[in-house]
Design a protein around this motif. Structure first.
Motif, PDB file in Angstrom:
ATOM      1  N   TRP A  93       0.841  -1.204   0.000  1.00 17.82           N
ATOM      2  CA  TRP A  93       0.000   0.000   0.000  1.00 17.82           C
ATOM      3  C   TRP A  93       0.874   1.250   0.000  1.00 17.82           C
ATOM      4  O   TRP A  93       0.594   2.216  -0.701  1.00 17.82           O
ATOM      5  CB  TRP A  93      -0.936   0.002   1.200  1.00 17.82           C
ATOM      6  CG  TRP A  93      -1.649   1.304   1.331  1.00 17.82           C
ATOM      7  CD1 TRP A  93      -1.483   2.239   2.296  1.00 17.82           C
ATOM      8  CD2 TRP A  93      -2.624   1.839   0.431  1.00 17.82           C
ATOM      9  NE1 TRP A  93      -2.293   3.328   2.059  1.00 17.82           N
ATOM     10  CE2 TRP A  93      -3.005   3.103   0.921  1.00 17.82           C
ATOM     11  CE3 TRP A  93      -3.201   1.364  -0.750  1.00 17.82           C
ATOM     12  CZ2 TRP A  93      -3.939   3.902   0.270  1.00 17.82           C
ATOM     13  CZ3 TRP A  93      -4.126   2.171  -1.391  1.00 17.82           C
ATOM     14  CH2 TRP A  93      -4.487   3.419  -0.871  1.00 17.82           C
ATOM     15  N   TRP A  94       1.953   1.245   0.789  1.00 16.54           N
ATOM     16  CA  TRP A  94       2.871   2.378   0.800  1.00 16.54           C
ATOM     17  C   TRP A  94       3.476   2.588  -0.590  1.00 16.54           C
ATOM     18  O   TRP A  94       3.563   3.715  -1.074  1.00 16.54           O
ATOM     19  CB  TRP A  94       3.981   2.153   1.828  1.00 16.54           C
ATOM     20  CG  TRP A  94       5.063   3.160   1.714  1.00 16.54           C
ATOM     21  CD1 TRP A  94       5.086   4.403   2.255  1.00 16.54           C
ATOM     22  CD2 TRP A  94       6.288   3.025   0.970  1.00 16.54           C
ATOM     23  NE1 TRP A  94       6.243   5.054   1.903  1.00 16.54           N
ATOM     24  CE2 TRP A  94       6.999   4.228   1.122  1.00 16.54           C
ATOM     25  CE3 TRP A  94       6.849   2.004   0.216  1.00 16.54           C
ATOM     26  CZ2 TRP A  94       8.240   4.425   0.531  1.00 16.54           C
ATOM     27  CZ3 TRP A  94       8.080   2.211  -0.373  1.00 16.54           C
ATOM     28  CH2 TRP A  94       8.761   3.421  -0.205  1.00 16.54           C
ATOM     29  N   ALA A  95       3.873   1.492  -1.245  1.00 13.99           N
ATOM     30  CA  ALA A  95       4.477   1.614  -2.575  1.00 13.99           C
ATOM     31  C   ALA A  95       3.478   2.151  -3.594  1.00 13.99           C
ATOM     32  O   ALA A  95       3.828   2.985  -4.432  1.00 13.99           O
ATOM     33  CB  ALA A  95       5.031   0.260  -3.023  1.00 13.99           C
ATOM     34  N   VAL A  96       2.234   1.693  -3.531  1.00 11.96           N
ATOM     35  CA  VAL A  96       1.209   2.198  -4.455  1.00 11.96           C
ATOM     36  C   VAL A  96       0.992   3.688  -4.233  1.00 11.96           C
ATOM     37  O   VAL A  96       0.954   4.476  -5.186  1.00 11.96           O
ATOM     38  CB  VAL A  96      -0.109   1.407  -4.278  1.00 11.96           C
ATOM     39  CG1 VAL A  96      -1.255   2.099  -4.987  1.00 11.96           C
ATOM     40  CG2 VAL A  96       0.048  -0.002  -4.780  1.00 11.96           C
ATOM     41  N   ALA A  97       0.861   4.098  -2.973  1.00 10.98           N
ATOM     42  CA  ALA A  97       0.636   5.521  -2.676  1.00 10.98           C
ATOM     43  C   ALA A  97       1.833   6.366  -3.074  1.00 10.98           C
ATOM     44  O   ALA A  97       1.676   7.502  -3.541  1.00 10.98           O
ATOM     45  CB  ALA A  97       0.334   5.704  -1.192  1.00 10.98           C
ATOM     46  N   THR A  98       3.034   5.832  -2.926  1.00  9.26           N
ATOM     47  CA  THR A  98       4.232   6.602  -3.244  1.00  9.26           C
ATOM     48  C   THR A  98       4.482   6.671  -4.744  1.00  9.26           C
ATOM     49  O   THR A  98       4.866   7.722  -5.264  1.00  9.26           O
ATOM     50  CB  THR A  98       5.452   5.990  -2.537  1.00  9.26           C
ATOM     51  OG1 THR A  98       5.197   5.968  -1.134  1.00  9.26           O
ATOM     52  CG2 THR A  98       6.703   6.779  -2.807  1.00  9.26           C
ATOM     53  N   LEU A  99       4.261   5.577  -5.468  1.00  6.53           N
ATOM     54  CA  LEU A  99       4.541   5.571  -6.900  1.00  6.53           C
ATOM     55  C   LEU A  99       3.448   6.238  -7.732  1.00  6.53           C
ATOM     56  O   LEU A  99       3.720   6.726  -8.824  1.00  6.53           O
ATOM     57  CB  LEU A  99       4.751   4.137  -7.394  1.00  6.53           C
ATOM     58  CG  LEU A  99       6.049   3.477  -6.938  1.00  6.53           C
ATOM     59  CD1 LEU A  99       6.074   2.024  -7.372  1.00  6.53           C
ATOM     60  CD2 LEU A  99       7.251   4.199  -7.508  1.00  6.53           C
ATOM     61  N   THR A 137       1.276   8.736  -6.481  1.00  8.53           N
ATOM     62  CA  THR A 137       1.078  10.119  -6.048  1.00  8.53           C
ATOM     63  C   THR A 137       2.378  10.600  -5.422  1.00  8.53           C
ATOM     64  O   THR A 137       3.413   9.985  -5.589  1.00  8.53           O
ATOM     65  CB  THR A 137      -0.057  10.227  -5.007  1.00  8.53           C
ATOM     66  OG1 THR A 137       0.345   9.526  -3.832  1.00  8.53           O
ATOM     67  CG2 THR A 137      -1.348   9.644  -5.531  1.00  8.53           C
ATOM     68  N   THR A 138       2.301  11.650  -4.672  1.00 12.88           N
ATOM     69  CA  THR A 138       3.477  12.092  -3.927  1.00 12.88           C
ATOM     70  C   THR A 138       3.539  11.428  -2.563  1.00 12.88           C
ATOM     71  O   THR A 138       4.410  11.741  -1.768  1.00 12.88           O
ATOM     72  CB  THR A 138       3.447  13.618  -3.735  1.00 12.88           C
ATOM     73  OG1 THR A 138       2.231  13.971  -3.086  1.00 12.88           O
ATOM     74  CG2 THR A 138       3.561  14.325  -5.062  1.00 12.88           C
ATOM     75  N   TYR A 152       1.469   9.974   1.091  1.00 13.18           N
ATOM     76  CA  TYR A 152       0.752  10.673   2.150  1.00 13.18           C
ATOM     77  C   TYR A 152       1.704  11.340   3.124  1.00 13.18           C
ATOM     78  O   TYR A 152       1.379  12.320   3.753  1.00 13.18           O
ATOM     79  CB  TYR A 152      -0.149   9.702   2.925  1.00 13.18           C
ATOM     80  CG  TYR A 152      -1.286   9.173   2.114  1.00 13.18           C
ATOM     81  CD1 TYR A 152      -2.181  10.035   1.494  1.00 13.18           C
ATOM     82  CD2 TYR A 152      -1.480   7.809   1.974  1.00 13.18           C
ATOM     83  CE1 TYR A 152      -3.233   9.548   0.751  1.00 13.18           C
ATOM     84  CE2 TYR A 152      -2.537   7.317   1.238  1.00 13.18           C
ATOM     85  CZ  TYR A 152      -3.402   8.185   0.632  1.00 13.18           C
ATOM     86  OH  TYR A 152      -4.442   7.698  -0.100  1.00 13.18           O
ATOM     87  N   GLY A 153       2.900  10.773   3.280  1.00 15.11           N
ATOM     88  CA  GLY A 153       3.862  11.332   4.216  1.00 15.11           C
ATOM     89  C   GLY A 153       3.688  10.817   5.626  1.00 15.11           C
ATOM     90  O   GLY A 153       4.451  11.176   6.509  1.00 15.11           O
ATOM     91  N   ASP A 154       2.696   9.976   5.855  1.00 12.20           N
ATOM     92  CA  ASP A 154       2.495   9.439   7.200  1.00 12.20           C
ATOM     93  C   ASP A 154       3.485   8.318   7.515  1.00 12.20           C
ATOM     94  O   ASP A 154       3.877   8.140   8.653  1.00 12.20           O
ATOM     95  CB  ASP A 154       1.061   8.945   7.381  1.00 12.20           C
ATOM     96  CG  ASP A 154       0.664   7.915   6.343  1.00 12.20           C
ATOM     97  OD1 ASP A 154       1.361   7.803   5.330  1.00 12.20           O
ATOM     98  OD2 ASP A 154      -0.361   7.240   6.549  1.00 12.20           O
ATOM     99  N   VAL A 155       3.916   7.572   6.509  1.00 12.10           N
ATOM    100  CA  VAL A 155       4.897   6.510   6.679  1.00 12.10           C
ATOM    101  C   VAL A 155       6.039   6.793   5.717  1.00 12.10           C
ATOM    102  O   VAL A 155       5.838   6.879   4.511  1.00 12.10           O
ATOM    103  CB  VAL A 155       4.288   5.127   6.384  1.00 12.10           C
ATOM    104  CG1 VAL A 155       5.313   4.040   6.558  1.00 12.10           C
ATOM    105  CG2 VAL A 155       3.080   4.875   7.267  1.00 12.10           C
ATOM    106  N   VAL A 156       7.234   6.948   6.267  1.00 10.59           N
ATOM    107  CA  VAL A 156       8.411   7.281   5.463  1.00 10.59           C
ATOM    108  C   VAL A 156       9.555   6.382   5.909  1.00 10.59           C
ATOM    109  O   VAL A 156       9.765   6.211   7.118  1.00 10.59           O
ATOM    110  CB  VAL A 156       8.808   8.767   5.656  1.00 10.59           C
ATOM    111  CG1 VAL A 156      10.024   9.113   4.839  1.00 10.59           C
ATOM    112  CG2 VAL A 156       7.652   9.669   5.308  1.00 10.59           C
ATOM    113  N   PRO A 157      10.306   5.792   4.985  1.00 14.21           N
ATOM    114  CA  PRO A 157      11.463   4.993   5.387  1.00 14.21           C
ATOM    115  C   PRO A 157      12.478   5.858   6.129  1.00 14.21           C
ATOM    116  O   PRO A 157      12.762   6.984   5.728  1.00 14.21           O
ATOM    117  CB  PRO A 157      12.044   4.501   4.064  1.00 14.21           C
ATOM    118  CG  PRO A 157      10.952   4.638   3.072  1.00 14.21           C
ATOM    119  CD  PRO A 157      10.100   5.764   3.550  1.00 14.21           C
TER     120      PRO A 157
END
Length: 106
Positions: A79-85, A87-88, A90-95
């Motif tokens: 889900w993080w990868a889909v949101a990151t690739l 869109t920009t 959400y910024g709530d979860v960042v490596p």
């Protein structure tokens, strides 16, 4: 209305919309492009899906011990990868590990 199950009624709506395609010139052109360029579009889709899955697995391996809430499972990381690739993000979860966050230096 026609005795169709309400859970599958959306399919009738899609079929109805597809009947409109021949009457609208812009949609005819879009259909023609999608048919003629289906090979390149499918290859781009395949490459995107490979990048999506590989990046989510890599980030999961790198970040799962540091941030188990955000990257503790493959579906959460996917889900993080889909949101990151797409869109920009959400910024709530960042490596936050050095290898997981290498992209922030660029």
């Amino acid at each position: 209305m026609l005795g169709v199950n309400s859970r599958s009624a959306w399919l009738l709506g899609v079929v109805w919309l597809l009947k409109l395609v021949p009457g609208i010139p812009g949609l005819r052109q879009l259909r023609r492009v999608l048919v003629q360029e289906s090979g390149p579009l499918l290859s781009v889709l395949a490459i995107f899906l490979m990048v999506l899955f590989l990046s989510s697995v890599a980030v999961h391996v790198l970040e799962r011990d540091v941030q188990p809430a955000g990257f503790g499972s493959i579906p959460a990381t996917l889900w993080w990868a889909v949101a990151t690739l797409t869109t920009t993000g959400y910024g709530d979860v960042v490596p936050i590990t050095p290898l997981g966050g290498w992209w922030r230096r660029w």
